[in-house]
Design a protein around this motif. Structure first.
Motif, PDB file in Angstrom:
ATOM      1  N   ASP A  92      39.535 -55.144 -42.477  1.00 16.12           N
ATOM      2  CA  ASP A  92      40.031 -55.331 -41.118  1.00 16.12           C
ATOM      3  C   ASP A  92      41.309 -54.539 -40.880  1.00 16.12           C
ATOM      4  O   ASP A  92      41.755 -53.757 -41.733  1.00 16.12           O
ATOM      5  CB  ASP A  92      40.227 -56.823 -40.820  1.00 16.12           C
ATOM      6  CG  ASP A  92      41.499 -57.408 -41.431  1.00 16.12           C
ATOM      7  OD1 ASP A  92      42.146 -56.742 -42.266  1.00 16.12           O
ATOM      8  OD2 ASP A  92      41.841 -58.558 -41.086  1.00 16.12           O
ATOM      9  N   GLU A  93      41.931 -54.744 -39.718  1.00 17.83           N
ATOM     10  CA  GLU A  93      43.091 -53.954 -39.316  1.00 17.83           C
ATOM     11  C   GLU A  93      44.298 -54.191 -40.216  1.00 17.83           C
ATOM     12  O   GLU A  93      45.175 -53.344 -40.324  1.00 17.83           O
ATOM     13  CB  GLU A  93      43.451 -54.286 -37.858  1.00 17.83           C
ATOM     14  CG  GLU A  93      44.343 -53.255 -37.195  1.00 17.83           C
ATOM     15  CD  GLU A  93      44.451 -53.456 -35.704  1.00 17.83           C
ATOM     16  OE1 GLU A  93      44.693 -52.473 -34.989  1.00 17.83           O
ATOM     17  OE2 GLU A  93      44.279 -54.601 -35.239  1.00 17.83           O
ATOM     18  N   LEU A  94      44.332 -55.336 -40.894  1.00 16.02           N
ATOM     19  CA  LEU A  94      45.450 -55.658 -41.788  1.00 16.02           C
ATOM     20  C   LEU A  94      45.133 -55.372 -43.249  1.00 16.02           C
ATOM     21  O   LEU A  94      45.918 -55.732 -44.132  1.00 16.02           O
ATOM     22  CB  LEU A  94      45.841 -57.131 -41.616  1.00 16.02           C
ATOM     23  CG  LEU A  94      46.293 -57.568 -40.223  1.00 16.02           C
ATOM     24  CD1 LEU A  94      46.693 -59.032 -40.225  1.00 16.02           C
ATOM     25  CD2 LEU A  94      47.438 -56.697 -39.717  1.00 16.02           C
ATOM     26  N   GLY A  95      43.976 -54.756 -43.500  1.00 21.26           N
ATOM     27  CA  GLY A  95      43.599 -54.446 -44.873  1.00 21.26           C
ATOM     28  C   GLY A  95      42.888 -55.577 -45.588  1.00 21.26           C
ATOM     29  O   GLY A  95      42.680 -55.504 -46.803  1.00 21.26           O
ATOM     30  N   GLN A  96      42.499 -56.621 -44.863  1.00 16.80           N
ATOM     31  CA  GLN A  96      41.799 -57.751 -45.471  1.00 16.80           C
ATOM     32  C   GLN A  96      40.298 -57.454 -45.529  1.00 16.80           C
ATOM     33  O   GLN A  96      39.708 -57.003 -44.549  1.00 16.80           O
ATOM     34  CB  GLN A  96      42.017 -59.027 -44.652  1.00 16.80           C
ATOM     35  CG  GLN A  96      43.469 -59.414 -44.470  1.00 16.80           C
ATOM     36  CD  GLN A  96      43.598 -60.637 -43.577  1.00 16.80           C
ATOM     37  OE1 GLN A  96      43.789 -61.761 -44.041  1.00 16.80           O
ATOM     38  NE2 GLN A  96      43.482 -60.433 -42.277  1.00 16.80           N
ATOM     39  N   ALA A 217      39.014 -66.243 -35.177  1.00 17.39           N
ATOM     40  CA  ALA A 217      39.356 -67.660 -35.306  1.00 17.39           C
ATOM     41  C   ALA A 217      38.677 -68.288 -36.515  1.00 17.39           C
ATOM     42  O   ALA A 217      39.242 -69.165 -37.176  1.00 17.39           O
ATOM     43  CB  ALA A 217      38.958 -68.409 -34.038  1.00 17.39           C
ATOM     44  N   ALA A 218      37.456 -67.829 -36.824  1.00 18.60           N
ATOM     45  CA  ALA A 218      36.695 -68.424 -37.923  1.00 18.60           C
ATOM     46  C   ALA A 218      37.037 -67.837 -39.283  1.00 18.60           C
ATOM     47  O   ALA A 218      36.888 -68.510 -40.306  1.00 18.60           O
ATOM     48  CB  ALA A 218      35.196 -68.245 -37.667  1.00 18.60           C
ATOM     49  N   THR A 219      37.504 -66.587 -39.316  1.00 22.66           N
ATOM     50  CA  THR A 219      37.685 -65.892 -40.595  1.00 22.66           C
ATOM     51  C   THR A 219      39.118 -65.504 -40.917  1.00 22.66           C
ATOM     52  O   THR A 219      39.422 -65.184 -42.063  1.00 22.66           O
ATOM     53  CB  THR A 219      36.837 -64.607 -40.628  1.00 22.66           C
ATOM     54  OG1 THR A 219      37.349 -63.684 -39.643  1.00 22.66           O
ATOM     55  CG2 THR A 219      35.375 -64.904 -40.343  1.00 22.66           C
ATOM     56  N   GLY A 220      39.983 -65.460 -39.899  1.00 24.57           N
ATOM     57  CA  GLY A 220      41.347 -64.982 -40.127  1.00 24.57           C
ATOM     58  C   GLY A 220      41.443 -63.471 -40.192  1.00 24.57           C
ATOM     59  O   GLY A 220      42.522 -62.929 -40.444  1.00 24.57           O
ATOM     60  N   ARG A 221      40.332 -62.769 -39.922  1.00 23.82           N
ATOM     61  CA  ARG A 221      40.361 -61.308 -39.913  1.00 23.82           C
ATOM     62  C   ARG A 221      40.771 -60.815 -38.532  1.00 23.82           C
ATOM     63  O   ARG A 221      40.440 -61.436 -37.513  1.00 23.82           O
ATOM     64  CB  ARG A 221      38.997 -60.729 -40.291  1.00 23.82           C
ATOM     65  CG  ARG A 221      38.705 -60.575 -41.790  1.00 23.82           C
ATOM     66  CD  ARG A 221      39.432 -61.507 -42.655  1.00 23.82           C
ATOM     67  NE  ARG A 221      39.156 -61.355 -44.092  1.00 23.82           N
ATOM     68  CZ  ARG A 221      39.529 -62.233 -44.995  1.00 23.82           C
ATOM     69  NH1 ARG A 221      40.174 -63.342 -44.615  1.00 23.82           N
ATOM     70  NH2 ARG A 221      39.293 -62.035 -46.273  1.00 23.82           N
TER      71      ARG A 221
END
Length: 308
Positions: A92-96, A217-221
């Protein structure tokens, strides 16, 4: 049943860390507003991803019902786009990292495919599974896209599900996957987006934005949505222009707004779809007024190359 693992081929060069969330969206029977197609295409085109498992299209797809695209130039064939159904490792955008299941919804072997997906979830020790779908509903485009939430994550259902019917619906294969995962007490969530029925045949950017917000909301991504939001503002502005220029159309949309707002305020209405007498404004009347606009948009889309 034959071994579900023979339905896919694993990429031996990819190491999947344990404990990642899985996000799924498959195109097939219904995709109102192009929500699933837009969301999955956007994720694949904007995020770094690597194929983890490729599913065998010849086992799962009815080619006569959904024919692949082949490119003809002048007097010869130059390109063939094979059907794709795969599990990817994405960032994702934060590297997760997270797992992403996208492509066509299988026409055949649902039981075996579902077992294959559940097996991959168990193999990679997936922390949670989230999937998206969309259906047309008599709701106005002037209000936020609502969702119906299924699964066993009560905190998401309580916070986000605005419509909770008891009904029978045509199943998506991911319904079956969710059902199997619930039997295993695996954290699973299905988001069904409620799309204005008069925009169900258009690519509705707000649908993809809502889908991404629900997945977050469901994954924190976290996902980049600036481009989609810009497209959404332009799309809504064009729709609003059509509404403002037609009194009857404005009245019909206004009726949908009143019923939606009354429902959201907790009145005795059974749902945002009907009034006390169970009557609905005609989708045909709204669609007729928007037909020229949507045809114009589709023509523009066809003339504009799309990136992947």
């Amino acid at each position: 049943m034959r071994d579900p693992r023979s339905l896919y081929e694993l990429n031996p060069d990819v190491i999947v860390p344990a404990g990642l969330p899985l996000v799924a969206g498959l195109t097939g029977y219904a995709d109102a507003g192009g929500a699933v197609a837009q969301t999955t295409e956007y994720l694949l085109s904007t995020l770094d991803s690597t194929v983890v498992a490729s599913f065998e299209a010849d086992e799962l797809l009815d080619y006569r019902a959904r024919r692949p695209i082949i490119l003809f130039e002048g007097d010869h064939l130059t390109d063939y786009t094979p059907p794709r159904l795969s599990l990817d490792l994405a960032v994702d955008e934060l590297g997760q990292q997270f797992l992403l299941l996208t492509g066509f919804e299988p026409d055949y072997q649902w039981q075996r495919f579902s077992s294959a997906v559940v097996g991959l979830i168990e193999q990679f020790e997936v922390s949670s599974t989230t999937w998206i779908n969309s259906i047309p509903m008599p709701v106005p485009h002037t209000r936020p896209v609502g969702v119906t939430v299924s699964g066993n994550r009560s905190e998401l259902i309580e916070a986000m599900s605005i419509w909770r019917p008891t009904t029978q619906v045509p199943a998506n294969v991911l319904h079956l996957v969710e059902f199997r995962l619930q039997e295993l007490d695996h954290p699973t969530t299905g988001f069904v987006l409620l799309i204005p029925h008069y925009l169900s045949d258009a690519e509705y950017p707000s649908a993809a934005i809502t889908a991404l917000e629900a997945i977050s909301a469901a994954t924190g991504r976290i996902f980049p949505t600036d481009a989609l939001r810009e497209q959404g503002r332009d799309f809504i502005a064009r729709i609003d222009e059509q509404v403002s220029e037609n009194t009857e159309l404005g009245k019909l949309v206004g009726t949908l707004e009143q019923r939606h707002d009354s429902y959201m305020e907790g009145t005795t209405l059974r749902s945002p779809l009907t009034d006390e007498d169970g009557e609905l404004p005609s989708a045909d009347e709204i669609a007729a007024e928007l037909e020229k606009f949507l045809a114009f948009r589709r023509a523009n889309d066809d003339d504009t190359p799309r990136g992947r």
